[in-house]
Every structure is written in C-alpha cells, then in structure tokens.
Design a protein around this motif. Sequence first.
Motif, PDB file in Angstrom:
ATOM      1  N   ASP A 223     100.043 -28.187 110.950  1.00  0.00           N
ATOM      2  CA  ASP A 223     100.927 -29.355 110.932  1.00  0.00           C
ATOM      3  C   ASP A 223     102.376 -28.954 111.179  1.00  0.00           C
ATOM      4  N   PHE A 224     103.036 -29.760 111.997  1.00  0.00           N
ATOM      5  CA  PHE A 224     104.437 -29.502 112.298  1.00  0.00           C
ATOM      6  C   PHE A 224     105.327 -30.667 111.854  1.00  0.00           C
ATOM      7  N   LEU A 225     104.916 -31.900 112.186  1.00  0.00           N
ATOM      8  CA  LEU A 225     105.742 -33.059 111.894  1.00  0.00           C
ATOM      9  C   LEU A 225     106.001 -33.216 110.396  1.00  0.00           C
ATOM     10  N   GLY A 226     104.958 -33.057 109.579  1.00  0.00           N
ATOM     11  CA  GLY A 226     105.109 -33.203 108.129  1.00  0.00           C
ATOM     12  C   GLY A 226     106.164 -32.260 107.572  1.00  0.00           C
ATOM     13  N   PRO A 227     105.985 -30.940 107.756  1.00  0.00           N
ATOM     14  CA  PRO A 227     106.996 -30.006 107.277  1.00  0.00           C
ATOM     15  C   PRO A 227     108.379 -30.263 107.887  1.00  0.00           C
ATOM     16  N   LEU A 228     108.410 -30.669 109.148  1.00  0.00           N
ATOM     17  CA  LEU A 228     109.698 -30.932 109.806  1.00  0.00           C
ATOM     18  C   LEU A 228     110.455 -32.047 109.083  1.00  0.00           C
ATOM     19  N   ILE A 229     109.717 -33.068 108.662  1.00  0.00           N
ATOM     20  CA  ILE A 229     110.370 -34.197 108.011  1.00  0.00           C
ATOM     21  C   ILE A 229     110.730 -33.882 106.557  1.00  0.00           C
ATOM     22  N   TYR A 230     109.814 -33.217 105.859  1.00  0.00           N
ATOM     23  CA  TYR A 230     109.973 -33.127 104.411  1.00  0.00           C
ATOM     24  C   TYR A 230     110.603 -31.829 103.915  1.00  0.00           C
ATOM     25  N   LEU A 231     110.515 -30.746 104.670  1.00  0.00           N
ATOM     26  CA  LEU A 231     111.040 -29.483 104.154  1.00  0.00           C
ATOM     27  C   LEU A 231     112.414 -29.216 104.743  1.00  0.00           C
ATOM     28  N   SER A 232     113.348 -28.826 103.877  1.00  0.00           N
ATOM     29  CA  SER A 232     114.678 -28.516 104.393  1.00  0.00           C
ATOM     30  C   SER A 232     115.112 -27.109 103.982  1.00  0.00           C
ATOM     31  N   ASP A 233     114.589 -26.648 102.854  1.00  0.00           N
ATOM     32  CA  ASP A 233     114.954 -25.330 102.356  1.00  0.00           C
ATOM     33  C   ASP A 233     114.121 -24.266 103.076  1.00  0.00           C
ATOM     34  N   LYS A 234     114.819 -23.306 103.693  1.00  0.00           N
ATOM     35  CA  LYS A 234     114.107 -22.271 104.464  1.00  0.00           C
ATOM     36  C   LYS A 234     113.093 -21.506 103.619  1.00  0.00           C
ATOM     37  N   GLN A 235     113.356 -21.431 102.305  1.00  0.00           N
ATOM     38  CA  GLN A 235     112.429 -20.715 101.422  1.00  0.00           C
ATOM     39  C   GLN A 235     111.070 -21.408 101.339  1.00  0.00           C
ATOM     40  N   GLN A 236     111.036 -22.707 101.709  1.00  0.00           N
ATOM     41  CA  GLN A 236     109.794 -23.471 101.562  1.00  0.00           C
ATOM     42  C   GLN A 236     109.088 -23.710 102.892  1.00  0.00           C
ATOM     43  N   TYR A 237     109.668 -23.228 103.972  1.00  0.00           N
ATOM     44  CA  TYR A 237     109.094 -23.462 105.301  1.00  0.00           C
ATOM     45  C   TYR A 237     107.641 -23.013 105.396  1.00  0.00           C
ATOM     46  N   THR A 238     106.891 -23.735 106.241  1.00  0.00           N
ATOM     47  CA  THR A 238     105.541 -23.273 106.575  1.00  0.00           C
ATOM     48  C   THR A 238     105.643 -22.382 107.818  1.00  0.00           C
ATOM     49  N   LEU A 239     104.534 -21.768 108.172  1.00  0.00           N
ATOM     50  CA  LEU A 239     104.538 -20.885 109.342  1.00  0.00           C
ATOM     51  C   LEU A 239     104.942 -21.634 110.612  1.00  0.00           C
ATOM     52  N   ALA A 240     104.357 -22.835 110.801  1.00  0.00           N
ATOM     53  CA  ALA A 240     104.657 -23.579 112.024  1.00  0.00           C
ATOM     54  C   ALA A 240     106.146 -23.888 112.116  1.00  0.00           C
ATOM     55  N   LEU A 241     106.707 -24.365 111.012  1.00  0.00           N
ATOM     56  CA  LEU A 241     108.117 -24.720 111.016  1.00  0.00           C
ATOM     57  C   LEU A 241     108.989 -23.469 111.112  1.00  0.00           C
ATOM     58  N   GLY A 242     108.593 -22.420 110.388  1.00  0.00           N
ATOM     59  CA  GLY A 242     109.349 -21.179 110.408  1.00  0.00           C
ATOM     60  C   GLY A 242     109.380 -20.574 111.797  1.00  0.00           C
ATOM     61  N   LEU A 243     108.248 -20.659 112.483  1.00  0.00           N
ATOM     62  CA  LEU A 243     108.165 -20.108 113.829  1.00  0.00           C
ATOM     63  C   LEU A 243     109.085 -20.880 114.777  1.00  0.00           C
ATOM     64  N   TYR A 244     109.139 -22.183 114.589  1.00  0.00           N
ATOM     65  CA  TYR A 244     110.021 -23.005 115.412  1.00  0.00           C
ATOM     66  C   TYR A 244     111.482 -22.621 115.153  1.00  0.00           C
ATOM     67  N   GLY A 245     111.814 -22.432 113.880  1.00  0.00           N
ATOM     68  CA  GLY A 245     113.173 -22.022 113.550  1.00  0.00           C
ATOM     69  C   GLY A 245     113.514 -20.663 114.137  1.00  0.00           C
ATOM     70  N   PHE A 246     112.554 -19.767 114.068  1.00  0.00           N
ATOM     71  CA  PHE A 246     112.701 -18.422 114.625  1.00  0.00           C
ATOM     72  C   PHE A 246     112.967 -18.490 116.124  1.00  0.00           C
ATOM     73  N   ALA A 247     112.226 -19.376 116.807  1.00  0.00           N
ATOM     74  CA  ALA A 247     112.399 -19.525 118.255  1.00  0.00           C
ATOM     75  C   ALA A 247     113.798 -20.032 118.566  1.00  0.00           C
ATOM     76  N   GLY A 248     114.305 -20.903 117.693  1.00  0.00           N
ATOM     77  CA  GLY A 248     115.642 -21.429 117.912  1.00  0.00           C
ATOM     78  C   GLY A 248     116.711 -20.360 117.822  1.00  0.00           C
ATOM     79  N   SER A 249     116.508 -19.413 116.897  1.00  0.00           N
ATOM     80  CA  SER A 249     117.550 -18.418 116.705  1.00  0.00           C
ATOM     81  C   SER A 249     117.381 -17.179 117.595  1.00  0.00           C
ATOM     82  N   ARG A 250     116.128 -16.859 117.979  1.00  0.00           N
ATOM     83  CA  ARG A 250     115.916 -15.670 118.812  1.00  0.00           C
ATOM     84  C   ARG A 250     115.190 -16.061 120.088  1.00  0.00           C
ATOM     85  N   GLY A 251     115.647 -17.167 120.688  1.00  0.00           N
ATOM     86  CA  GLY A 251     114.945 -17.802 121.794  1.00  0.00           C
ATOM     87  C   GLY A 251     114.498 -16.918 122.938  1.00  0.00           C
ATOM     88  N   THR A 252     115.275 -15.875 123.279  1.00  0.00           N
ATOM     89  CA  THR A 252     114.915 -15.130 124.481  1.00  0.00           C
ATOM     90  C   THR A 252     114.239 -13.803 124.175  1.00  0.00           C
TER      91      THR A 252
END
Lengths: 290, 317
Positions: A223-252
């Motif tokens: 699941d991506f949409l659920g965590p995206l909407i409800y989780l804001s604290d990086k400590q609570q991220y799921t893998l899907a959301l964390g991976l998306y955040g990771f891609a944002g910061s280390r995109g290339t």
Amino acid sequence: MLTSRQTAIAPGLSKNMRQTLTGLVTHILLIVFGFAFALPFLWQLSTSLKPDSQIFILPPLWIPHPIMWANYPRALTYIPYFLYFKNTLYIALFNVIAALFSCTFVAYGFARINWPGRSILFSILLATLMIPSPVTLIPTFLIFRQLGWVGTPNPLTWPALFGNAFYIFLLRQFYMTIPQELSQAAKIDGASEFAIYWRIILPLARPAMATIALFTFLANWNDFLGPLIYLSDKQQYTLALGLYGFAGSRGTEWGLLMAAGTVTIMPIIILFFLAQRTFIEGIALTGTKG
Amino acid sequence: MTELASPTRITKPRSRNRRWSRAVRHDLINGLIFVSPWLIGLLIFTLYPLLASLYYSFTDYNVLQPAKFVGTRNFADMFARDHLFWTAVKNTLIYAGFSIPLNVCASICLALLLNVKVRGMSIYRTIFYLPSIFPQVVTALLFSWMLNPQFGLINAMLRQVGLPGMGWLTDPNWAKPAIILLNLWGIGGSMVIYLAALQDVPRHLYEAADIDGAGALVKTWYITLPMITPTIFFNLVLGTIEAFQSFTFVYVLTSGEGGPLDSTLFYTLLLYRNAFSYLKMGYASAMAWILALTIILLSFLIFRTSGRWVFYGGDNH
C-alpha cells in the motif's frame, strides 16, 4: 464448415504435424514473452550491483564488472530499511490477524445462522463493494484527524477489525458449502453458536483463511496511498513510502535505488515461493467466485 | 429460559401478533452479534463517510474552519471554470480507453499460451505472475529508470534496432503510453484468473470439435472464448474500476505533479491534490462523487450489455 476452415488455415498438414507446429509456436511465444516479463527485474538486479561509472554508459552493460555489492549495505542503512521493514510488518500483520478474526466471525452470521434481515444486510454488504474508495476517503480522513490519529499507524490498522466486505463475501460462500448437519449435531449436544464457529467452522475454513491472510498481507505491504495520507513522521514510514522518499532525495543514484527496490520486493518473492499454491489457488478463487 | 417463557404465555394474544417466535428472536440476536463488527464498520467507515462527503461536496471546507454551504458552486466551478478538471478527465479517459482493452487482451493471450500443456508451465506462470504482486512504488521507480531517455534500457534497445529513442516520461505525448506499458507488466494477476477459467472449460466440448476436425484457432474462437466470457466480464468491471482510480504509478513517476505539462494528471491525482495539498475538502468531495457516479454508471453499462455477450452456464446449454 469447421473442416473447410481448418484446411484453409493449415492445408495439407497432418494432425500430428499441426500439433507439433502449435507446440513449437507456443514455446517460442512463451520464451519471448517470458523474457520480456523477466527483463525489468533482471535489469533492476543488474543496476543494483553497479557503480555509477557503469550505470551511465552506452550500450548498457548487463553483467557488472566488478560487482558492486556495497550498494546493498549502503541502501539498507540509507532508507533505513530495517526500521521501515518493522513498521510495514506491524501494519501488515495487524491487518492479517484482525481481518482473519473479524471476517470469519461476520461471515458466520451471514452463512450459518438464519435470521430475519440477513438477506437485506447481505445485499448491502455486496453493494458496498461497488463504492469507489475516493468517495469515503475524505470523511474517513477527517474522522481519524478528529481522533488525533493522523500521523500514527492507527488509521492503517484499526479499520481491519471491522472486517472487509469482499473477504466476508468469500468466506460466506465458503461456509455455505459446509454441511448444515455438522452444526445441527453440535447444537443437539448443546453447543452455542460461538462454539460451533470456533470449533467446527473455523478449522474447516483454513484454506479460505490462508488466501485471505496472504492477500491482506500483500495489500498492506504494498500500500502506498494509505501511508502517504496518514503517516508524516519519517520514523513511522512503511517501506513503500520510505522508498518513495528515498527516490526523492537520491533520485539519480540508480544503483542505490535499485538495490533498495530489490530488498523491498525480496520478502514478497520469498512469500510467493513459500505459499505458491495458496497464491495461485487463492487468486483463481477470488477471481471466479467473485 | 423457563422464566423468560412464562411472560409470553401470559400475554398470549399479543404474542400472536408478534412476527417472531422465540427461536427466531434467538437467531436474530445471534446473527446480529456475529455481523456486528461489520455493521459498526459499515456505519463508521461507509455510511457516515458517504453522507458526509455528499454534504461536503456542497460546501466550502478547508478543515480549519467549519464547512460553509455553497450550494452547487463546487460542481459549477468544476465543469465551467477548472480547466485542470477537464485535463484530468481527458487524461483518465484516454488512459482507461487504451489500458483496459489492452490489459484484457494481453492477459487472455498469456493465459491461452499457458493453457497449452507445455513443459515448464509453472516457471512461466511464476515469471508472468510475480511482477503483479510487486509494490507499485518499486515498479514505478524501476520503470522510471528503464524509461530514462538517455541511459534507460528501453531506449537503448530501441536504438539497437534502429528506432529513435523516446522522451517517455519527459515527453507529453509519450508519458501516457509509458504508464500503459507499466500497467502491462502487472497483468499476471488477471492472467491467473483467466487461466483458472480456461481450465474449467469442459473437455468434452473440445473432443466434439476434434471429431469435426476443428483446428486450434477455431476451437479458441468458438469454444474457449465464449466459455470464459463470465471471467472476461468480471475482469472488465474490475479493470474499469481500477483504471479510473489509478494513482500510485503516476504519483510516484511524476512526484505527484502529473507532468510533463499535466499529461499524466489523472483524476485521482487532481482529487488528492485538491484534498491534501490545497485542503479544498468540499471541492475534492464533489470530484469524488463525480468519479463514483461515473464508475457506477460504467459498471452498469457493462452489466447491461453483458446479456448480449456473456455466456453463462456451461453444461446446461
């Protein structure tokens, strides 16, 4: 008519030759498509083992030289993988256990007890399957906001306690095939409905429960949409959301990103090989009976 | 139990008017206890949200201040003023129009191939099925690398056979095809459903056709496909619902932007943006209701036409 068509397609070929030809064509097509389907994943693996210097070259290199294992430990610490793994596992397992209890329990009421109003409520249950989730999304979000649960994993876990309409439906169909005599015999012995549910129906429903456990786990793991909407604290991220955040910061940094992707799907691949039969039978069950 | 029984005996004339006997009432209570978790969930997570979002859709609501009733303004704005709304509608329709039929055809073709008894069938099945259970985020990131215009694998392969490389996700004309391609990688799930349906087609139908000397193509067209129409119907409805709510792929691939030049701004992406970036909960609720009505209408249309092309009942016909 049929014969004329057939000779038009393959004139002058004997039945045996035609069969061999069909088999050959099938094989070639399967190999081509199989290759096409495996390609992205192989490319992910290949990229995940390359240093940058081998990623940005043309024509692309398939076998890295030397193999850059270091991408994996770097990706694991960077995401941070184990924390997100734990968070995701908590949400997925909570959902599996809660869904198993609630769905098997509710389905019993729909399948094994005859009471006035049952068929109306069951029609409502089926109707809710048709409601697209965006319609209920905003008020549901506002309920959880009111409860102060936005920013916690609770909105992703607690709703499972109330059952899932589709799985209730599946289990109900499954329960209907269990002979009524079993329940009646137990009732004569003085068993309560709960005892019948717990001691007779549940043990028989294990195959259906395995399917539900598996697909609930998978849906929550991915699941991506659920965590995206409800989780804001990086400590609570799921893998899907964390991976998306990771891609944002280390995109290339594709090597790291592909390594992170590979370790995210690894649990799913392992799960698939452990429970292959449940997967294939389950998806066929949900697809045809649904 | 006996104490409970006596009052009903005393008030016998009234109890005759009652619709339910004690046994029925007993079942009713038990039944309600068993379905109560779902019933409570229905009220909190379905019925209330349905009514609330219907109400919000007629309000201006930014969460921080109480909702203000504005009549049909949200809908009027949506249809008459918000050009992004129409962009999103157009994008979603184009995407769904290509993606749904393509996915149905491709998954049936794969299932037909796998249904031929060949060696290594379970290996192929695994290869086709696995991508469909990968997290969409991983798939999206992998494809954004594969579709990289400069160093991506797909353009490298296109160039190798003499074709020009595409801009893919950086080109408004090729961004939607890229997402359709991405979706094709995940058809393994519906393929397995079709495969199960194919294996349920009664063998004697093929045997009868064999006696008539029918070839493989003829048998596929006249026996196999009609026999799996209920499954096609089911997948078509599910595929439509999914395509209209497509979110994760475009969100991850475009960082929530729906770019380039709004070419992948799908309906749910715009809805999400209005709700959670702009906090326009009223407007987003109105959008959600339009989406829901569209999906229900489409499902209804598919259902209405199904009488003409869906073949139920196998052996009885």
